[in-house]
Write a protein that holds these residues in place. Structure first.
Motif, PDB file in Angstrom:
ATOM      1  N   GLN A   1     -19.491   4.334   2.838  1.00 48.80           N
ATOM      2  CA  GLN A   1     -18.937   3.362   3.774  1.00 48.80           C
ATOM      3  C   GLN A   1     -17.892   4.006   4.678  1.00 48.80           C
ATOM      4  O   GLN A   1     -17.905   3.794   5.893  1.00 48.80           O
ATOM      5  N   LEU A   2     -16.999   4.797   4.109  1.00 45.10           N
ATOM      6  CA  LEU A   2     -15.959   5.455   4.916  1.00 45.10           C
ATOM      7  C   LEU A   2     -16.560   6.449   5.892  1.00 45.10           C
ATOM      8  O   LEU A   2     -16.084   6.580   7.025  1.00 45.10           O
ATOM      9  N   SER A   3     -17.613   7.143   5.476  1.00 43.10           N
ATOM     10  CA  SER A   3     -18.224   8.139   6.369  1.00 43.10           C
ATOM     11  C   SER A   3     -18.881   7.474   7.577  1.00 43.10           C
ATOM     12  O   SER A   3     -18.980   8.083   8.645  1.00 43.10           O
ATOM     13  N   THR A   4     -19.318   6.231   7.447  1.00 34.66           N
ATOM     14  CA  THR A   4     -19.940   5.539   8.582  1.00 34.66           C
ATOM     15  C   THR A   4     -18.906   5.082   9.605  1.00 34.66           C
ATOM     16  O   THR A   4     -19.269   4.771  10.733  1.00 34.66           O
TER      17      THR A   4
ATOM     18  N   ASP B   1     -11.979   8.609  13.634  1.00 37.88           N
ATOM     19  CA  ASP B   1     -10.864   7.952  14.317  1.00 37.88           C
ATOM     20  C   ASP B   1     -10.650   6.507  13.863  1.00 37.88           C
ATOM     21  O   ASP B   1     -10.026   5.712  14.555  1.00 37.88           O
ATOM     22  N   VAL B   2     -11.134   6.189  12.665  1.00 32.87           N
ATOM     23  CA  VAL B   2     -10.966   4.841  12.129  1.00 32.87           C
ATOM     24  C   VAL B   2      -9.481   4.562  11.892  1.00 32.87           C
ATOM     25  O   VAL B   2      -8.724   5.436  11.476  1.00 32.87           O
ATOM     26  N   SER B   3      -9.076   3.334  12.170  1.00 39.97           N
ATOM     27  CA  SER B   3      -7.681   2.961  11.937  1.00 39.97           C
ATOM     28  C   SER B   3      -7.436   2.854  10.434  1.00 39.97           C
ATOM     29  O   SER B   3      -8.360   2.564   9.659  1.00 39.97           O
ATOM     30  N   PRO B   4      -6.193   3.072   9.997  1.00 41.88           N
ATOM     31  CA  PRO B   4      -5.880   2.929   8.574  1.00 41.88           C
ATOM     32  C   PRO B   4      -6.243   1.536   8.038  1.00 41.88           C
ATOM     33  O   PRO B   4      -6.792   1.414   6.947  1.00 41.88           O
ATOM     34  N   ARG B   5      -5.982   0.495   8.806  1.00 44.36           N
ATOM     35  CA  ARG B   5      -6.301  -0.852   8.355  1.00 44.36           C
ATOM     36  C   ARG B   5      -7.806  -1.016   8.156  1.00 44.36           C
ATOM     37  O   ARG B   5      -8.251  -1.590   7.166  1.00 44.36           O
ATOM     38  N   SER B   6      -8.594  -0.513   9.082  1.00 45.69           N
ATOM     39  CA  SER B   6     -10.053  -0.624   8.965  1.00 45.69           C
ATOM     40  C   SER B   6     -10.568   0.164   7.765  1.00 45.69           C
ATOM     41  O   SER B   6     -11.489  -0.285   7.073  1.00 45.69           O
ATOM     42  N   ALA B   7      -9.974   1.327   7.518  1.00 44.26           N
ATOM     43  CA  ALA B   7     -10.391   2.132   6.365  1.00 44.26           C
ATOM     44  C   ALA B   7     -10.074   1.402   5.062  1.00 44.26           C
ATOM     45  O   ALA B   7     -10.920   1.322   4.165  1.00 44.26           O
TER      46      ALA B   7
ATOM     47  N   VAL C   1      -5.903   4.632  -0.746  1.00 39.79           N
ATOM     48  CA  VAL C   1      -5.259   3.572   0.044  1.00 39.79           C
ATOM     49  C   VAL C   1      -3.863   4.015   0.467  1.00 39.79           C
ATOM     50  O   VAL C   1      -3.446   3.805   1.613  1.00 39.79           O
ATOM     51  N   GLU C   2      -3.154   4.664  -0.429  1.00 39.75           N
ATOM     52  CA  GLU C   2      -1.803   5.160  -0.098  1.00 39.75           C
ATOM     53  C   GLU C   2      -1.848   6.120   1.084  1.00 39.75           C
ATOM     54  O   GLU C   2      -1.002   6.053   1.986  1.00 39.75           O
ATOM     55  N   SER C   3      -2.831   7.008   1.107  1.00 40.30           N
ATOM     56  CA  SER C   3      -2.916   7.964   2.224  1.00 40.30           C
ATOM     57  C   SER C   3      -3.172   7.234   3.542  1.00 40.30           C
ATOM     58  O   SER C   3      -2.628   7.619   4.585  1.00 40.30           O
ATOM     59  N   GLN C   4      -3.964   6.189   3.505  1.00 36.93           N
ATOM     60  CA  GLN C   4      -4.199   5.410   4.732  1.00 36.93           C
ATOM     61  C   GLN C   4      -2.939   4.669   5.162  1.00 36.93           C
ATOM     62  O   GLN C   4      -2.625   4.588   6.359  1.00 36.93           O
ATOM     63  N   LEU C   5      -2.199   4.140   4.199  1.00 35.65           N
ATOM     64  CA  LEU C   5      -0.955   3.438   4.528  1.00 35.65           C
ATOM     65  C   LEU C   5       0.100   4.400   5.067  1.00 35.65           C
ATOM     66  O   LEU C   5       0.883   4.035   5.946  1.00 35.65           O
ATOM     67  N   THR C   6       0.114   5.612   4.561  1.00 37.30           N
ATOM     68  CA  THR C   6       1.017   6.641   5.082  1.00 37.30           C
ATOM     69  C   THR C   6       0.678   6.925   6.542  1.00 37.30           C
ATOM     70  O   THR C   6       1.569   7.026   7.393  1.00 37.30           O
ATOM     71  N   ARG C   7      -0.631   7.031   6.838  1.00 35.69           N
ATOM     72  CA  ARG C   7      -1.079   7.211   8.233  1.00 35.69           C
ATOM     73  C   ARG C   7      -0.598   6.068   9.118  1.00 35.69           C
ATOM     74  O   ARG C   7      -0.307   6.269  10.295  1.00 35.69           O
ATOM     75  N   ALA C   8      -0.548   4.871   8.539  1.00 34.13           N
ATOM     76  CA  ALA C   8      -0.140   3.682   9.309  1.00 34.13           C
ATOM     77  C   ALA C   8       1.377   3.580   9.459  1.00 34.13           C
ATOM     78  O   ALA C   8       1.870   2.690  10.144  1.00 34.13           O
ATOM     79  N   GLY C   9       2.117   4.485   8.792  1.00 38.62           N
ATOM     80  CA  GLY C   9       3.574   4.480   8.902  1.00 38.62           C
ATOM     81  C   GLY C   9       4.276   3.573   7.912  1.00 38.62           C
ATOM     82  O   GLY C   9       5.442   3.204   8.125  1.00 38.62           O
TER      83      GLY C   9
ATOM     84  N   GLU D   1     -11.472 -13.700   3.457  1.00 41.50           N
ATOM     85  CA  GLU D   1     -10.311 -14.203   4.198  1.00 41.50           C
ATOM     86  C   GLU D   1      -9.000 -13.795   3.534  1.00 41.50           C
ATOM     87  O   GLU D   1      -8.027 -13.442   4.215  1.00 41.50           O
ATOM     88  N   LEU D   2      -8.951 -13.840   2.202  1.00 41.89           N
ATOM     89  CA  LEU D   2      -7.735 -13.441   1.489  1.00 41.89           C
ATOM     90  C   LEU D   2      -7.425 -11.958   1.703  1.00 41.89           C
ATOM     91  O   LEU D   2      -6.262 -11.582   1.916  1.00 41.89           O
ATOM     92  N   ILE D   3      -8.455 -11.119   1.637  1.00 37.14           N
ATOM     93  CA  ILE D   3      -8.243  -9.685   1.885  1.00 37.14           C
ATOM     94  C   ILE D   3      -7.748  -9.467   3.301  1.00 37.14           C
ATOM     95  O   ILE D   3      -6.801  -8.705   3.547  1.00 37.14           O
ATOM     96  N   ASP D   4      -8.361 -10.124   4.266  1.00 31.42           N
ATOM     97  CA  ASP D   4      -7.963  -9.982   5.664  1.00 31.42           C
ATOM     98  C   ASP D   4      -6.512 -10.427   5.862  1.00 31.42           C
ATOM     99  O   ASP D   4      -5.718  -9.746   6.520  1.00 31.42           O
ATOM    100  N   HIS D   5      -6.150 -11.536   5.235  1.00 28.94           N
ATOM    101  CA  HIS D   5      -4.772 -12.051   5.343  1.00 28.94           C
ATOM    102  C   HIS D   5      -3.785 -11.071   4.687  1.00 28.94           C
ATOM    103  O   HIS D   5      -2.710 -10.802   5.236  1.00 28.94           O
ATOM    104  N   LEU D   6      -4.157 -10.558   3.540  1.00 28.45           N
ATOM    105  CA  LEU D   6      -3.303  -9.581   2.856  1.00 28.45           C
ATOM    106  C   LEU D   6      -3.060  -8.353   3.725  1.00 28.45           C
ATOM    107  O   LEU D   6      -1.924  -7.898   3.881  1.00 28.45           O
ATOM    108  N   LEU D   7      -4.118  -7.841   4.325  1.00 33.72           N
ATOM    109  CA  LEU D   7      -3.971  -6.645   5.174  1.00 33.72           C
ATOM    110  C   LEU D   7      -3.156  -6.950   6.426  1.00 33.72           C
ATOM    111  O   LEU D   7      -2.393  -6.091   6.891  1.00 33.72           O
ATOM    112  N   ASP D   8      -3.295  -8.148   6.967  1.00 35.89           N
ATOM    113  CA  ASP D   8      -2.470  -8.534   8.128  1.00 35.89           C
ATOM    114  C   ASP D   8      -0.988  -8.501   7.767  1.00 35.89           C
ATOM    115  O   ASP D   8      -0.150  -8.132   8.590  1.00 35.89           O
ATOM    116  N   ARG D   9      -0.666  -8.858   6.538  1.00 37.29           N
ATOM    117  CA  ARG D   9       0.733  -8.912   6.117  1.00 37.29           C
ATOM    118  C   ARG D   9       1.284  -7.541   5.725  1.00 37.29           C
ATOM    119  O   ARG D   9       2.478  -7.297   5.882  1.00 37.29           O
ATOM    120  N   VAL D  10       0.433  -6.680   5.160  1.00 36.13           N
ATOM    121  CA  VAL D  10       0.939  -5.431   4.587  1.00 36.13           C
ATOM    122  C   VAL D  10       0.732  -4.236   5.523  1.00 36.13           C
ATOM    123  O   VAL D  10       1.581  -3.343   5.590  1.00 36.13           O
TER     124      VAL D  10
END
Length: 191
Positions: free
Chosen positions: A75-78, A82-88, A139-147, A181-190
């Motif tokens: 899934q990640l390889s597709t 240049d995928v955003s951290p949130r999308s990853a 996930v931590e590495s993606q969040l680090t990328r996101a600042g 929807e819950l996952i999407d809401h969680l990611l919007d907040r975090v």
């Protein structure tokens, strides 16, 4: 002439039989006899490949984790470089949710293993934590990328919430749509 057997294929047949027994009847129903009957082979053959029940349970857990890991990687390889951290992170979490038969079965099996670790049924939590720790790291590495200022804690929180949502979906507490929807809401907040 003797028949040649691919030992990895045979081991996979046995761990697949273990999964089917767990899905239909629970981890407590897993015995050499029930697995042999499910796989359509002799008890001796199951014992040949896995000397103890604990060995085939751990091998089954590993096979579920490997299958899920392969799915995450694919899934990640597709998504491209240049995928955003949130999308990853979202792509990873969507693979955790029981949105199809395969992922639902994995969630049931992993839930059974979690319960066994809690109740001391021969499998310790430590023996099943390698994959969750790897997911936290990804996930931590993606969040680090996101600042993120606390990427490790945020990754732990996100994965704990996703695990709870996945189990809630298996139990029927959340619909597929509500889980997404819950996952999407969680990611919007975090993120």
């Amino acid at each position: 002439m003797p028949r040649l057997v691919d030992h990895e294929v045979r081991r996979r047949e046995i761990t697949s039989a273990v999964k089917r027994v767990v899905i239909r009847r629970g981890l407590e129903a897993v015995t050499f006899q029930s697995v042999a009957a499910e796989a359509g082979i002799s008890v001796r053959l199951v014992q040949y490949y896995f000397g103890t029940k604990r060995e085939f349970l751990l091998a089954t857990h590993r096979s579920v984790m490997e299958d899920a890991g392969n799915r995450f990687t694919k899934q990640l390889s597709t998504l491209g470089d240049d995928v955003s951290p949130r999308s990853a992170v979202c792509a990873i979490l969507m693979q955790l949710l029981p949105l199809d038969a395969v992922r639902r079965e994995e969630a049931v099996v992993l839930g059974a293993f979690a319960a066994a670790a809690i109740t001391g049924q021969g499998i310790s939590a430590e023996e099943t934590l390698a994959a969750p720790r790897a997911l936290v790291s990804i996930v931590e590495s993606q969040l680090t990328r996101a600042g993120a200022t606390t990427p490790h804690l945020d990754a732990e929180l996100i994965l704990a919430a996703a695990g709870g949502i996945a189990q809630g979906m298996v139990q029927g507490h959340y619909t597929d749509q509500a889980g997404v929807e819950l996952i999407d809401h969680l990611l919007d907040r975090v993120v």
